[in-house]
Design a protein around this motif. Sequence first.
Motif, PDB file in Angstrom:
ATOM      1  N   ILE A   1      25.971 102.315 146.141  1.00  0.00           N
ATOM      2  CA  ILE A   1      26.231 103.231 147.256  1.00  0.00           C
ATOM      3  C   ILE A   1      27.577 102.954 147.914  1.00  0.00           C
ATOM      4  N   GLN A   2      27.777 101.705 148.304  1.00  0.00           N
ATOM      5  CA  GLN A   2      28.920 101.371 149.168  1.00  0.00           C
ATOM      6  C   GLN A   2      30.261 101.653 148.500  1.00  0.00           C
ATOM      7  N   SER A   3      30.468 101.109 147.279  1.00  0.00           N
ATOM      8  CA  SER A   3      31.772 101.292 146.652  1.00  0.00           C
ATOM      9  C   SER A   3      31.951 102.720 146.149  1.00  0.00           C
ATOM     10  N   ALA A   4      30.867 103.357 145.675  1.00  0.00           N
ATOM     11  CA  ALA A   4      30.984 104.752 145.230  1.00  0.00           C
ATOM     12  C   ALA A   4      31.450 105.636 146.378  1.00  0.00           C
ATOM     13  N   THR A   5      30.894 105.396 147.555  1.00  0.00           N
ATOM     14  CA  THR A   5      31.272 106.184 148.731  1.00  0.00           C
ATOM     15  C   THR A   5      32.704 105.853 149.175  1.00  0.00           C
ATOM     16  N   SER A   6      33.039 104.565 149.192  1.00  0.00           N
ATOM     17  CA  SER A   6      34.374 104.153 149.641  1.00  0.00           C
ATOM     18  C   SER A   6      35.464 104.738 148.757  1.00  0.00           C
ATOM     19  N   TYR A   7      35.283 104.669 147.443  1.00  0.00           N
ATOM     20  CA  TYR A   7      36.323 105.139 146.534  1.00  0.00           C
ATOM     21  C   TYR A   7      36.354 106.658 146.449  1.00  0.00           C
TER      22      TYR A   7
ATOM     23  N   ASP B   1      33.857 117.612 144.692  1.00  0.00           N
ATOM     24  CA  ASP B   1      32.519 117.241 144.244  1.00  0.00           C
ATOM     25  C   ASP B   1      32.580 116.503 142.903  1.00  0.00           C
ATOM     26  N   ARG B   2      33.544 116.863 142.084  1.00  0.00           N
ATOM     27  CA  ARG B   2      33.709 116.202 140.782  1.00  0.00           C
ATOM     28  C   ARG B   2      34.103 114.735 140.973  1.00  0.00           C
ATOM     29  N   ILE B   3      34.914 114.455 141.980  1.00  0.00           N
ATOM     30  CA  ILE B   3      35.280 113.070 142.293  1.00  0.00           C
ATOM     31  C   ILE B   3      34.038 112.290 142.725  1.00  0.00           C
ATOM     32  N   ALA B   4      33.194 112.913 143.554  1.00  0.00           N
ATOM     33  CA  ALA B   4      31.945 112.271 143.964  1.00  0.00           C
ATOM     34  C   ALA B   4      31.052 112.003 142.757  1.00  0.00           C
ATOM     35  N   PHE B   5      31.025 112.951 141.821  1.00  0.00           N
ATOM     36  CA  PHE B   5      30.220 112.799 140.603  1.00  0.00           C
ATOM     37  C   PHE B   5      30.728 111.623 139.766  1.00  0.00           C
ATOM     38  N   LEU B   6      32.039 111.479 139.684  1.00  0.00           N
ATOM     39  CA  LEU B   6      32.642 110.394 138.908  1.00  0.00           C
ATOM     40  C   LEU B   6      32.181 109.025 139.416  1.00  0.00           C
ATOM     41  N   PHE B   7      32.346 108.779 140.721  1.00  0.00           N
ATOM     42  CA  PHE B   7      32.048 107.447 141.245  1.00  0.00           C
ATOM     43  C   PHE B   7      30.543 107.202 141.397  1.00  0.00           C
ATOM     44  N   ALA B   8      29.778 108.240 141.728  1.00  0.00           N
ATOM     45  CA  ALA B   8      28.333 108.062 141.844  1.00  0.00           C
ATOM     46  C   ALA B   8      27.668 107.973 140.472  1.00  0.00           C
ATOM     47  N   GLY B   9      28.315 108.533 139.453  1.00  0.00           N
ATOM     48  CA  GLY B   9      27.718 108.547 138.122  1.00  0.00           C
ATOM     49  C   GLY B   9      28.053 107.338 137.273  1.00  0.00           C
TER      50      GLY B   9
ATOM     51  N   VAL C   1      32.754 113.048 150.490  1.00  0.00           N
ATOM     52  CA  VAL C   1      32.113 111.792 150.885  1.00  0.00           C
ATOM     53  C   VAL C   1      30.636 111.998 151.192  1.00  0.00           C
ATOM     54  N   ALA C   2      30.309 113.067 151.913  1.00  0.00           N
ATOM     55  CA  ALA C   2      28.907 113.318 152.269  1.00  0.00           C
ATOM     56  C   ALA C   2      28.041 113.449 151.018  1.00  0.00           C
ATOM     57  N   LEU C   3      28.556 114.151 150.027  1.00  0.00           N
ATOM     58  CA  LEU C   3      27.823 114.335 148.778  1.00  0.00           C
ATOM     59  C   LEU C   3      27.682 113.013 148.038  1.00  0.00           C
TER      60      LEU C   3
ATOM     61  N   VAL D   1      27.580 109.994 149.426  1.00  0.00           N
ATOM     62  CA  VAL D   1      26.610 109.171 150.155  1.00  0.00           C
ATOM     63  C   VAL D   1      25.194 109.560 149.778  1.00  0.00           C
ATOM     64  N   VAL D   2      24.904 110.859 149.854  1.00  0.00           N
ATOM     65  CA  VAL D   2      23.555 111.326 149.562  1.00  0.00           C
ATOM     66  C   VAL D   2      23.208 111.103 148.095  1.00  0.00           C
ATOM     67  N   GLY D   3      24.179 111.402 147.210  1.00  0.00           N
ATOM     68  CA  GLY D   3      23.925 111.250 145.781  1.00  0.00           C
ATOM     69  C   GLY D   3      23.626 109.812 145.405  1.00  0.00           C
ATOM     70  N   ALA D   4      24.463 108.887 145.857  1.00  0.00           N
ATOM     71  CA  ALA D   4      24.250 107.479 145.536  1.00  0.00           C
ATOM     72  C   ALA D   4      22.974 106.951 146.173  1.00  0.00           C
ATOM     73  N   ALA D   5      22.667 107.420 147.390  1.00  0.00           N
ATOM     74  CA  ALA D   5      21.441 106.980 148.057  1.00  0.00           C
ATOM     75  C   ALA D   5      20.207 107.453 147.302  1.00  0.00           C
ATOM     76  N   LEU D   6      20.187 108.728 146.898  1.00  0.00           N
ATOM     77  CA  LEU D   6      19.047 109.255 146.152  1.00  0.00           C
ATOM     78  C   LEU D   6      18.865 108.524 144.828  1.00  0.00           C
ATOM     79  N   ILE D   7      19.969 108.261 144.156  1.00  0.00           N
ATOM     80  CA  ILE D   7      19.891 107.578 142.865  1.00  0.00           C
ATOM     81  C   ILE D   7      19.385 106.149 143.047  1.00  0.00           C
TER      82      ILE D   7
END
Length: 319
Positions: free
Chosen positions: A114-120, A262-270, A128-130, A132-138
């Motif tokens: 969660i933490q580093s995915a959101t930070s980066y 959103d694609r950037i959020a997908f990259l780091f959360a995925g 960022v909001a997406l 946070v939620v994405g990494a938290a759900l996962i």
Amino acid sequence: MRNRLAIFADPMIAVLLFATAMAFALPASGDGRESAQSVSNIAIFVLFLVNGMRIARGEIARGFTNWKFFVPLFAFVFVAMPLMGLGLSHLAIGALPPMVALGFLYLGTLPSTIQSATSYTSLAGGNVALSVVGAALINIAGVFITAPLFALLAGNEAADIGSETVIRIGVILILPFILGQMVQGWTIEWLRDRKAQVAWLDRVVIGIAVYVAFSGAVGQGLATLFGATGWAIMIALVIAYLIAASGGAWITGGLLGIERKDRIAFLFAGAQKSVAIGAPLAAILFPAEVAGFVIAPLLLYHLLQLMIAAPVASMLADD
């Protein structure tokens, strides 16, 4: 101006290196190992209690409404990544100790951090909001999914998740998270005002779990089982995994037509994997003398993902 070379900026790198070095220099053994394991279990309980307190139920509920983002993200994390890990695990058999080779599969079944995915994601100018939620759900899903998924792909001989293991997972991971969710109405704002202290709680608990796991592996001859060739093979496989995961997440986001933020959020959360789940869960799933072998690829992957994330995020932000 962002520093592209600030690859050691994350304190977690220092914590992981220190915990690993301490395990090699002063491994816990005998009664000391049992005491260290008890301390680790208590620390893990506290960590998941705090996780339950700080992840807002409203954010979890809102996350389920964005199914066009989260369904592919879940599929990438819990289908594509485990299959890649399974392939690398088979590739590593014979070249690495069996439980280290199995560690690539274990790595693949873990949720993202969660933490580093959101930070980066924030550094790269993503949503960022997406993130946070994405990494938290996962992460929440990972508590329930990782152990049975690993057992399914590894086979019963590698991961026997019997009633005792299920009870330990329930008591040490799931119960404190549920309790945290129940009381978060009184605690969430207090914790938000103390983000720095909570971040250090994460690091200390992870460091303890890593120390205990590696102490057991050192006692079983981890240092002598790895020669220069073995280390080179493991490093090469981990780098290949990280490149495939990051490239796969970025390409998948493009193929799905996800907008850039959103694609950037997908990259780091995925693509990023969580040692915060991986090290504590390994301490529950495996005997102390085995856990250190299994998490070796995870620790190396986590270190490398932190080292490359900052320059990658900076490059994405500059595009």
